[in-house]
Design an enzyme around this catalytic site. Structure first.
Site, PDB file in Angstrom:
ATOM      1  N   GLN A  95      -5.248 -16.491  48.357  1.00  0.00           N
ATOM      2  CA  GLN A  95      -3.918 -16.515  47.764  1.00  0.00           C
ATOM      3  C   GLN A  95      -3.864 -15.770  46.433  1.00  0.00           C
ATOM      4  OE1 GLN A  95      -3.083 -20.709  47.523  1.00  0.00           O
ATOM      5  NE2 GLN A  95      -2.992 -20.959  49.746  1.00  0.00           N
ATOM      6  N   HIS A 158      -4.708 -21.673  45.434  1.00  0.00           N
ATOM      7  CA  HIS A 158      -3.966 -22.498  44.470  1.00  0.00           C
ATOM      8  C   HIS A 158      -4.077 -21.976  43.040  1.00  0.00           C
ATOM      9  CE1 HIS A 158      -4.017 -26.285  47.312  1.00  0.00           C
ATOM     10  NE2 HIS A 158      -3.684 -25.150  47.936  1.00  0.00           N
ATOM     11  N   GLU A 252       7.364 -30.585  46.114  1.00  0.00           N
ATOM     12  CA  GLU A 252       8.164 -31.235  45.089  1.00  0.00           C
ATOM     13  C   GLU A 252       8.985 -30.257  44.252  1.00  0.00           C
ATOM     14  OE1 GLU A 252       5.009 -34.887  44.125  1.00  0.00           O
ATOM     15  OE2 GLU A 252       5.520 -33.431  42.561  1.00  0.00           O
ATOM     16  N   TYR A 262       2.327 -35.917  36.311  1.00  0.00           N
ATOM     17  CA  TYR A 262       3.119 -35.867  37.544  1.00  0.00           C
ATOM     18  C   TYR A 262       2.331 -36.287  38.784  1.00  0.00           C
ATOM     19  CZ  TYR A 262       6.853 -34.423  34.649  1.00  0.00           C
ATOM     20  OH  TYR A 262       7.819 -34.450  33.675  1.00  0.00           O
ATOM     21  N   TYR A 273      -4.258 -32.527  55.349  1.00  0.00           N
ATOM     22  CA  TYR A 273      -4.000 -31.794  56.592  1.00  0.00           C
ATOM     23  C   TYR A 273      -4.610 -32.494  57.801  1.00  0.00           C
ATOM     24  CZ  TYR A 273      -2.361 -28.231  53.423  1.00  0.00           C
ATOM     25  OH  TYR A 273      -1.678 -27.559  52.441  1.00  0.00           O
TER      26      TYR A 273
END
Length: 380
Positions: A95, A158, A252, A262, A273
């Site tokens: 990513q 991420h 979210e 959070y 998963y």
């Protein structure tokens, strides 16, 4: 979210997720669908791009577009892309790559732009970083890395990473938990899974919530996040809003406040998963609840609060791209409550990576699949 992950997510049934979570597979503020209130058409603005990731308009109306592989394009008003030289080396892995882009509010005077990217290190490690450079025509000069995620680690997932200017000129940076290191989202000595707040030169604002603490990084604004790939300033309040990927369920929307936790991965509205439970449940004292969550996940991406005049009934509304289900989510708000969600651009069947508003008041959307395109929504 990796393509393999969201494909796995599709394979898991909503019933299985519901059973694992022991809660209904609906959003926290279950919002009804609504009909589109504006008539619009979709026009291709630029094409031939390779996985466009971030967009930002320059004051003269040209559009900066990052391509994940490490290129920066500047698109003229007639939709012609031109390559910008001088970009930083990136770890184009998983990513990672060249990610967010922002334009300095004082660009007309200082010519600064900001790029977030996966910065490679020695031995195969990498981390999210932000660089500042001067843009002159199609050349970047005086490039300097002003912030680095620490430490760099071996993980290609991420990263975050959006960069947004607040009204006071401070720079917000969203980061991810780097996947294999998710517990570090709760560790204030790491900058994984955090909202970062810095000055535009990389120095630390002295009113940041953890300044002066020996057990915390002073650039941290909020923590307990998973992978924030959308960020925008709410024009009604001047405050930062973000979206983040959950695991299987639990994507979210948050309005991160200074020093607050959070929850990830201690609390979440999703499951792993495999279907296994993550953490301790959905709520815990001292941990914040999201403004809104999705179950099943939509894989949220870029986000925009619309302020233009081209679509009057959309003023103040929130728009978020869905990578997984390939639509633009139009969200009506009442303060921080989601009133309705409307799916736009479903017929386009494209992964939406970013959405921005142009100086013309039109909405520009980046498709990162197929023939990478930028399209715009304009009134019929």
């Amino acid at each position: 979210m990796k393509r393999s992950n969201w494909m796995m997510g599709i394979a898991l049934s909503v019933m299985a997720v519901t059973a694992a979570c022991n809660k209904p597979a609906t959003s926290q503020n279950a919002a009804p669908a609504a009909e589109a209130t504006e008539s619009f058409e979709v026009v291709t603005y630029a094409e031939g791009l390779e996985q466009p990731w971030g967009m930002a308009f320059l004051p003269d109306g040209r559009l900066l577009v990052t391509e994940k592989a490490g290129r920066l394009q500047v698109i003229s008003k007639d939709g012609k892309p031109k390559l910008v030289s001088g970009t930083p080396a990136v770890a184009n892995d998983g990513q990672g790559g060249l990610l967010g882009v922002a334009v300095d509010p004082d660009f007309a005077q200082n010519q600064y732009i900001y790029l977030s990217f996966s910065e490679p290190g020695e031995g195969g490690v990498a981390g999210t970083s932000v660089a500042r450079a001067k843009l002159s025509g199609q050349v970047l000069t005086d490039l300097k890395v002003i912030w680095q995620q620490s430490p760099k680690v071996k993980s290609n997932n991420h990263w975050g990473s959006r960069i947004v200017f607040a009204p006071d000129g401070k720079l917000f940076i969203t980061t991810g938990d780097r996947a294999s290191f998710r517990e570090k989202a709760q560790d204030l000595t790491y900058t994984f899974g955090k909202v970062i707040r810095i000055n535009s030169d990389g120095t630390i604002p002295q009113d940041n919530p953890f300044v002066g603490r020996s057990d915390a990084k002073p650039e941290i604004w909020s923590y307990g996040h998973r992978n924030m790939q959308g960020a925008a300033i709410n024009p009604a309040t001047g405050k930062l809003w973000t979206n983040e990927h959950g695991a299987q369920g639990g994507d979210e929307i948050n309005a991160p406040e200074a020093g607050k936790n959070y929850g990830w991965p201690v609390i979440t509205w999703g499951v792993d998963y495999s279907g296994a439970r993550i953490g301790e449940g959905t709520t815990k004292s001292g941990m914040e609840q999201p403004v809104h969550y999705w179950n099943p996940s939509i894989a949220p991406s870029g986000m925009l609060f619309y302020t233009g005049d081209a679509f009057p009934t959309w003023k103040g509304d929130l728009f978020i791209g869905s990578l997984k289900f390939q639509y633009l989510n139009h969200i009506k708000l009442d303060g921080t409550k989601v009133v309705s969600e409307t799916k736009l651009l479903e017929d386009e069947a494209e992964r939406i990576r970013d959405v921005v508003q142009g100086p013309d008041g039109l909405i520009y959307v980046a498709y990162d699949s197929g023939d990478g395109r930028i399209v715009r929504l304009q009134p019929k």
